[in-house]
Design a protein around this motif. Sequence first.
Motif, PDB file in Angstrom:
ATOM      1  N   LYS A   1      -4.786   7.195  -3.122  1.00 13.80           N
ATOM      2  CA  LYS A   1      -5.781   6.293  -2.145  1.00 13.80           C
ATOM      3  C   LYS A   1      -5.780   7.846  -1.280  1.00 13.80           C
ATOM      4  CE  LYS A   1      -2.151   4.167   0.030  1.00 13.80           C
ATOM      5  NZ  LYS A   1      -2.385   2.663   0.878  1.00 13.80           N
TER       6      LYS A   1
ATOM      7  N   ALA B   1       1.076   1.709  -4.008  1.00 10.88           N
ATOM      8  CA  ALA B   1      -0.017   2.182  -3.364  1.00 10.88           C
ATOM      9  C   ALA B   1      -2.051   0.918  -3.987  1.00 10.88           C
ATOM     10  CB  ALA B   1      -0.993   3.627  -4.288  1.00 10.88           C
ATOM     11  N   ASN B   2      -1.329  -0.474  -3.029  1.00  9.41           N
ATOM     12  CA  ASN B   2      -2.610  -1.675  -3.528  1.00  9.41           C
ATOM     13  C   ASN B   2      -2.840  -1.864  -4.899  1.00  9.41           C
ATOM     14  OD1 ASN B   2      -2.369  -1.606  -0.768  1.00  9.41           O
ATOM     15  ND2 ASN B   2      -4.331  -0.653  -0.172  1.00  9.41           N
TER      16      ASN B   2
ATOM     17  N   ASN C   1      -5.856  -5.975   2.812  1.00  7.19           N
ATOM     18  CA  ASN C   1      -5.724  -5.771   1.644  1.00  7.19           C
ATOM     19  C   ASN C   1      -4.889  -6.761   0.248  1.00  7.19           C
ATOM     20  OD1 ASN C   1      -3.241  -5.148   2.557  1.00  7.19           O
ATOM     21  ND2 ASN C   1      -2.977  -2.952   2.178  1.00  7.19           N
TER      22      ASN C   1
ATOM     23  N   PHE D   1      -6.120  11.868   8.305  1.00 10.01           N
ATOM     24  CA  PHE D   1      -5.976  10.668   6.798  1.00 10.01           C
ATOM     25  C   PHE D   1      -4.793  11.710   5.828  1.00 10.01           C
ATOM     26  CE2 PHE D   1      -8.567  14.635   5.771  1.00 10.01           C
ATOM     27  CZ  PHE D   1      -7.512  15.029   4.430  1.00 10.01           C
TER      28      PHE D   1
ATOM     29  N   GLY E   1       0.772  -1.347   0.149  1.00 14.03           N
ATOM     30  CA  GLY E   1       0.449  -0.252   0.063  1.00 14.03           C
ATOM     31  C   GLY E   1       1.255   1.633   0.091  1.00 14.03           C
TER      32      GLY E   1
ATOM     33  N   SER F   1      -8.677  -2.529   4.073  1.00 15.69           N
ATOM     34  CA  SER F   1      -7.173  -2.101   4.837  1.00 15.69           C
ATOM     35  C   SER F   1      -6.268  -2.644   4.487  1.00 15.69           C
ATOM     36  CB  SER F   1      -8.942  -2.447   6.182  1.00 15.69           C
ATOM     37  OG  SER F   1      -7.958  -2.255   7.473  1.00 15.69           O
ATOM     38  N   SER F   2      -5.276  -2.626   5.421  1.00 12.50           N
ATOM     39  CA  SER F   2      -4.323  -2.876   5.810  1.00 12.50           C
ATOM     40  C   SER F   2      -3.939  -3.200   7.467  1.00 12.50           C
ATOM     41  CB  SER F   2      -2.582  -1.738   5.316  1.00 12.50           C
ATOM     42  OG  SER F   2      -2.813  -0.420   5.892  1.00 12.50           O
TER      43      SER F   2
ATOM     44  N   GLU G   1      -8.604   1.995   3.920  1.00 14.23           N
ATOM     45  CA  GLU G   1      -8.133   2.936   2.747  1.00 14.23           C
ATOM     46  C   GLU G   1      -9.070   2.816   1.877  1.00 14.23           C
ATOM     47  OE1 GLU G   1      -3.811   1.517   1.808  1.00 14.23           O
ATOM     48  OE2 GLU G   1      -4.156  -0.030   2.894  1.00 14.23           O
TER      49      GLU G   1
ATOM     50  N   MET H   1      -9.798   3.973  -2.919  1.00 14.68           N
ATOM     51  CA  MET H   1      -8.867   3.583  -3.667  1.00 14.68           C
ATOM     52  C   MET H   1      -9.633   4.151  -4.484  1.00 14.68           C
ATOM     53  SD  MET H   1      -6.751   0.450  -2.419  1.00 14.68           S
ATOM     54  CE  MET H   1      -7.933  -0.710  -2.805  1.00 14.68           C
TER      55      MET H   1
ATOM     56  N   LEU I   1      -4.977   7.015   2.659  1.00 17.82           N
ATOM     57  CA  LEU I   1      -5.574   6.118   4.103  1.00 17.82           C
ATOM     58  C   LEU I   1      -5.688   6.728   5.095  1.00 17.82           C
ATOM     59  CD1 LEU I   1      -4.170   3.817   5.851  1.00 17.82           C
ATOM     60  CD2 LEU I   1      -2.024   4.563   5.902  1.00 17.82           C
TER      61      LEU I   1
ATOM     62  N   ASN J   1      -6.933   1.390  10.595  1.00 16.93           N
ATOM     63  CA  ASN J   1      -7.561   1.568   9.395  1.00 16.93           C
ATOM     64  C   ASN J   1      -8.460   1.396   7.883  1.00 16.93           C
ATOM     65  OD1 ASN J   1      -6.002   0.221   7.015  1.00 16.93           O
ATOM     66  ND2 ASN J   1      -3.656   0.400   8.101  1.00 16.93           N
TER      67      ASN J   1
END
Length: 291
Positions: free
Chosen positions: A172, A65-66, A241, A102, A42, A200-201, A207, A209, A174, A205
Amino acid sequence: MKLVAIDMDGTLLHTEKEISDYTIAVIQHLQREGHSFVIATGRTLQDAKDIVTKANIPADGYICANGGIIADRDGYILSEKHLDLHAATRMASWLHTRQFYFHLATSDGLYTTDDAYQFFLDDLNEYARMKNDGGKMAAVIRDQADRQLNNLGLKLLPATADIPSYNFTAYKFLVLSLFPEKLNAIRTAWETDDQISITSSGTDNIELMPFDAAKGSGLTFMAKQLGIAMENTIAIGDNYNDLSMFETAGLSIAMGNAAPEVKTYAHMETAENDEDGVAKAIENYVMTARQ
């Protein structure tokens, strides 16, 4: 030849955000045997590239960025998915109004608002008040967060409404919170937006995107780019993710520190990140005997 796609936080990196000498040696051996090592994270491209290059294990490709950015070994961007800047403005304004911390990952680095850190501290203080011995816990969390945030090189947005005036590509958001119910409110508010993908990672959090960005599609793209059949791809990760990558790879391996639900999507499980689970997975499922 195989392609091994590896997540970073909670996977390749130890808790202290370092790569062990043992894991470095195993990845170097992996590449000497002719296999491809790909980062799938990510994190931003520059961040990911800097970390593995400094560790003397430059990757053969980057899914960052995933899946929003896919780049070759030299960092040349091959494909990217991005958020419309007006949509990004709506999201940033919504998050800011509700006092979420964020940051927005862009082609020009990471951007946040000038009061975002205070929102994080308010969240942390409220969390500490609700927990036994919360003061000590909050101090540890704040120390870890300060070290991470200081290393991000965050840039400030004077106002969220200014986003369309910037000459960057937005990849994205976060969003951080220690309260699951607050993060769930983000899911509820945005899950029906067909232009947005939510993942989510970590438990702290969310995310946000582009709808078509995912590590799984990034892995498919990278495998084709490197001329490797999908059945010869291996994905190693620890969080939600990583699930699209698990579904796409020929072999998926969950870290020992992964959430129980994440593990159910993987074919195999390895040791935890602090126990060099990546290195052990590579030795067990990819390499011939080490020399």
